[in-house]
Design a protein around this motif. Structure first.
Motif, PDB file in Angstrom:
ATOM      1  N   GLY A 188       0.819  -1.212  -0.002  1.00  0.00           N
ATOM      2  CA  GLY A 188       0.075  -0.009  -0.117  1.00  0.00           C
ATOM      3  C   GLY A 188       0.771   1.400  -0.065  1.00  0.00           C
ATOM      4  N   CYS A 189       0.275   2.377  -0.260  1.00  0.00           N
ATOM      5  CA  CYS A 189       0.767   3.651  -0.310  1.00  0.00           C
ATOM      6  C   CYS A 189       1.402   4.165   1.123  1.00  0.00           C
ATOM      7  CB  CYS A 189      -0.192   4.743  -0.959  1.00  0.00           C
ATOM      8  SG  CYS A 189       0.425   6.152  -1.136  1.00  0.00           S
ATOM      9  N   LEU A 190       0.643   3.718   2.172  1.00  0.00           N
ATOM     10  CA  LEU A 190       0.901   4.529   3.445  1.00  0.00           C
ATOM     11  C   LEU A 190       2.091   3.706   4.000  1.00  0.00           C
ATOM     12  CD1 LEU A 190      -0.210   6.201   5.459  1.00  0.00           C
ATOM     13  CD2 LEU A 190      -1.440   4.422   6.599  1.00  0.00           C
ATOM     14  N   TYR A 227      -3.733  14.796   5.369  1.00  0.00           N
ATOM     15  CA  TYR A 227      -4.382  13.475   5.278  1.00  0.00           C
ATOM     16  C   TYR A 227      -3.861  12.963   6.873  1.00  0.00           C
ATOM     17  CZ  TYR A 227      -4.719   8.344   4.609  1.00  0.00           C
ATOM     18  OH  TYR A 227      -5.023   7.172   4.413  1.00  0.00           O
ATOM     19  N   VAL A 272       0.800  16.130  -0.711  1.00  0.00           N
ATOM     20  CA  VAL A 272       0.129  15.531  -1.915  1.00  0.00           C
ATOM     21  C   VAL A 272      -0.204  16.591  -3.142  1.00  0.00           C
ATOM     22  CG1 VAL A 272      -2.225  14.176  -2.305  1.00  0.00           C
ATOM     23  CG2 VAL A 272      -0.886  14.173  -0.061  1.00  0.00           C
ATOM     24  N   ASN A 319      -5.684  15.307  -0.470  1.00  0.00           N
ATOM     25  CA  ASN A 319      -6.757  14.492   0.470  1.00  0.00           C
ATOM     26  C   ASN A 319      -6.702  15.356   1.652  1.00  0.00           C
ATOM     27  OD1 ASN A 319      -8.327  13.269   2.149  1.00  0.00           O
ATOM     28  ND2 ASN A 319      -7.411  11.194   1.850  1.00  0.00           N
ATOM     29  N   ASP A 378       3.149  12.071  -2.285  1.00  0.00           N
ATOM     30  CA  ASP A 378       2.083  11.079  -2.351  1.00  0.00           C
ATOM     31  C   ASP A 378       1.296  11.242  -3.418  1.00  0.00           C
ATOM     32  OD1 ASP A 378      -0.188   9.704  -1.760  1.00  0.00           O
ATOM     33  OD2 ASP A 378      -0.133   9.631   0.268  1.00  0.00           O
ATOM     34  N   HIS A 391      -3.827   9.540  -5.921  1.00  0.00           N
ATOM     35  CA  HIS A 391      -4.862  10.020  -6.815  1.00  0.00           C
ATOM     36  C   HIS A 391      -4.576  10.326  -8.038  1.00  0.00           C
ATOM     37  CE1 HIS A 391      -6.587  10.704  -2.420  1.00  0.00           C
ATOM     38  NE2 HIS A 391      -7.235   9.762  -2.993  1.00  0.00           N
ATOM     39  N   LYS A 437      -6.785   2.995  -4.597  1.00  0.00           N
ATOM     40  CA  LYS A 437      -8.117   4.007  -5.224  1.00  0.00           C
ATOM     41  C   LYS A 437      -8.598   3.582  -6.505  1.00  0.00           C
ATOM     42  CE  LYS A 437      -7.145   5.982  -1.109  1.00  0.00           C
ATOM     43  NZ  LYS A 437      -8.164   6.048  -0.301  1.00  0.00           N
ATOM     44  N   ARG A 489      -3.400  -4.429  -1.271  1.00  0.00           N
ATOM     45  CA  ARG A 489      -2.779  -3.808  -0.529  1.00  0.00           C
ATOM     46  C   ARG A 489      -1.338  -3.583  -1.484  1.00  0.00           C
ATOM     47  NH1 ARG A 489      -4.109  -0.654   1.199  1.00  0.00           N
ATOM     48  NH2 ARG A 489      -2.737  -0.151   2.860  1.00  0.00           N
TER      49      ARG A 489
HETATM   50  C1  LIG Z   1      -3.350  10.733   0.516  1.00  0.00           C
HETATM   51  C2  LIG Z   1      -3.343   9.259   0.726  1.00  0.00           C
HETATM   52  N1  LIG Z   1      -2.346   8.492   1.100  1.00  0.00           N
HETATM   53  C3  LIG Z   1      -2.455   7.461   1.434  1.00  0.00           C
HETATM   54  C4  LIG Z   1      -3.305   6.434   1.621  1.00  0.00           C
HETATM   55  C5  LIG Z   1      -3.415   5.199   1.928  1.00  0.00           C
HETATM   56  O1  LIG Z   1      -3.188   4.338   0.941  1.00  0.00           O
HETATM   57  P1  LIG Z   1      -3.151   2.696   0.886  1.00  0.00           P
HETATM   58  O2  LIG Z   1      -4.299   2.188   1.037  1.00  0.00           O
HETATM   59  O3  LIG Z   1      -2.476   2.432  -0.636  1.00  0.00           O
HETATM   60  O4  LIG Z   1      -1.921   2.628   1.946  1.00  0.00           O
HETATM   61  C6  LIG Z   1      -4.824   7.275   1.566  1.00  0.00           C
HETATM   62  C7  LIG Z   1      -5.727   6.627   1.571  1.00  0.00           C
HETATM   63  O5  LIG Z   1      -6.903   7.105   1.750  1.00  0.00           O
HETATM   64  C8  LIG Z   1      -4.630   8.518   1.037  1.00  0.00           C
HETATM   65  O6  LIG Z   1      -5.650   9.321   0.788  1.00  0.00           O
END
Ligand SMILES: Cc1ncc(COP(=O)(O)O)c(C=O)c1O
Length: 478
Positions: A185-187, A211, A256, A261, A289, A292, A322, A329
């Protein structure tokens, strides 16, 4: 030819009538309007007059013609309500204490009984479940054996990396492709970059509002967050950012720039160039990040900061959460000059991301279906955001402001100053509606009278009812 009536031209009256019905939600964004003949039958006006009414609505930007199909309601993303002003705040590095509020929001996200207007998630009906499931089911047994019985390459499945590299042409310098590192995942990508760039006691610059999970990560690493005022239309205030960099030892700037977000803005090219130069001169990394980046409402995918980076100071992060599947993930990062420390952290932390998930995404990308799917998804999200914004304008009390997103899936809503967004969140939760209280998007206690509404649902009576319920809750607090 249009005949004149007491109040003006007949075609103009019909155009006014149709425009009002669109604002009232009788006709929804993306919906097909009645044919010329049907309106002619309904109104008794000549076909020419009806046609002129549609031309008038097209001029007003309210409808769009589609070849051999007719006229459709054009999604309206601007001029619905005023946009919130940029916050006025003095940028000061702060310790972060987020509490546990975010956890109850996450719990609600997986509760099927809730109307999900909180988490920024795209509803399954908009994601290519069948094609993705086919990619998993149709894998040859040998490949399945490999997926289940072996660790994947710690930095990612080579085929997946190749597919991502293809999609990133123009979004990163050619030699940057070597940096691609697959994450869960991105997080996780952001978290690894943050840890590679700084440590406890360091200061990290973020947008305000930001965020919330960025703030949670900063808290977990015992870092300080320095919020810079961010305009809902144009992004971070670069002058204040420059001053903050001059006055503080900054470990990283976590931003971002594309479809922020919660604000939804796209930073201009000029600003992106200035930002990248400024941070390179300060010798501090930007964690970009771009989750989107593919969800644009305009005509073209926006430039990434990574594509402007000459010296490896941009750490680029993204995922398929998204656009394809939040559950698999699968994310990635290009950490620039921090590639080695990021990879070390990845290897030591999880060895590798799950093999099967990476392979499923690689197969899906290889099938060529992704671009088709993205086109449909962008149109759907654009219509959903427009419908949501129009419904908020219809039902919420006077004085409400909302953002005009250029992409992504969230609306940032400013309520009158006396309304507490946290109270709205609590009351909505009792009625099984999840929203985000604005206060969790900052460490400063600001945004008490803000809420974030996510537009991942296809428009329906249930969503309209949810917005009406929120409006009632807010109305009782005025
Ligand atoms: C700006 C941003 N970064 C990261 C995430 C998390 O991404 P992931 O679910 O791929 O870990 C989100 C999810 O809402 C997000 O809006």
């Amino acid at each position: 030819m249009a005949q004149q009536t007491v109040s003006g031209f007949r075609y103009a009256n019909l155009a006014d009538d149709l425009e009002l019905k669109i604002k009232e939600g009788v006709y929804r964004s993306g919906e097909k309007l009645p044919s010329l003949r049907r309106l002619h039958d309904q109104t008794g006006l000549s076909i020419t007059t009806v046609y002129q009414a549609y031309i008038e609505l097209e001029k007003r930007g309210v409808v769009e013609p589609r070849q051999k199909s007719g006229y459709y309601v054009r999604p309206l993303l601007d001029r619905i309500l005023p946009v919130p002003e940029a916050p006025k705040l003095k940028p000061v590095a702060k310790k972060v204490t987020m509490g546990t509020l975010a956890y109850s929001i996450v719990e609600d996200m997986s509760n099927p009984d809730f109307l999900q207007l909180g988490g920024s998630v795209v509803m399954p009906e908009l994601l290519p479940f069948k094609q993705l499931a086919r990619c998993i089911r149709s894998a040859p047994i040998e490949s399945m054996k490999h997926s289940l019985m072996r660790y994947e390459n710690p930095y990612g499945n080579p085929e997946l990396k190749r597919q991502i590299a293809k999609r990133m042409v123009g979004q990163a310098r050619r030699d940057a492709m070597e940096e691609i590192t697959i994450t869960t995942g991105c997080l996780e990508a952001v978290n690894l970059c943050l840890q590679a760039a700084g440590s406890a006691g360091d200061t990290v610059i973020v947008e305000s509002p930001t965020y919330p999970w960025f703030l949670q990560l900063i808290e977990d690493h015992k870092m300080f967050a320095l919020e810079i005022p961010t305009d809902p239309r144009t992004g971070i205030d670069l002058e204040q950012l420059e001053q903050a960099i001059g006055a503080n030892a900054v470990a990283a700037c976590l931003l971002v720039p594309n479809f922020h977000n919660p604000l939804g803005f796209e930073m201009s090219m000029e600003k992106k160039k200035t930002l990248v130069k400024m941070m390179a001169a300060a010798k501090a990394p930007i964690i970009e990040d771009n989750i989107h980046g593919e969800l644009y409402f305009g005509n073209a995918r926006p430039a990434t900061l990574k594509s402007l980076d000459r010296n490896g100071w941009v750490m680029h992060c993204a995922s398929f959460s998204k656009t394809l599947s939040p559950g698999l993930r699968v994310g990635w990062c290009l950490p620039g000059r921090y590639t080695e420390p990021v990879r070390r952290l990845k290897l030591n932390g999880t060895v590798a991301s799950p093999t099967l998930n990476q392979r499923a995404v690689a197969d899906f990308l290889k099938s060529g279906a992704y671009d088709r799917h993205l086109r449909r998804l962008r149109t759907a999200l654009k219509n959903q955001i427009s419908n949501m914004a129009l419904a908020i304008a219809r039902h919420f009390p006077k004085g409400t402001r909302i953002t005009a997103p250029k992409g992504g899936l969230t609306l940032w809503v400013e309520l009158s100053p006396n309304i507490n967004g946290l109270e709205v969140y609590r009351e909505a939760r009792k009625r099984k509606i999840s929203i985000f209280p604005g206060i969790i998007c900052s460490t400063t206690g600001r945004y008490r009278n803000f809420i974030r509404i996510s537009c991942g649902y296809p428009w329906s009576e249930e969503v309209e009812k949810g917005i009406r319920t929120l409006a009632e809750i807010i109305g009782q607090m005025v």
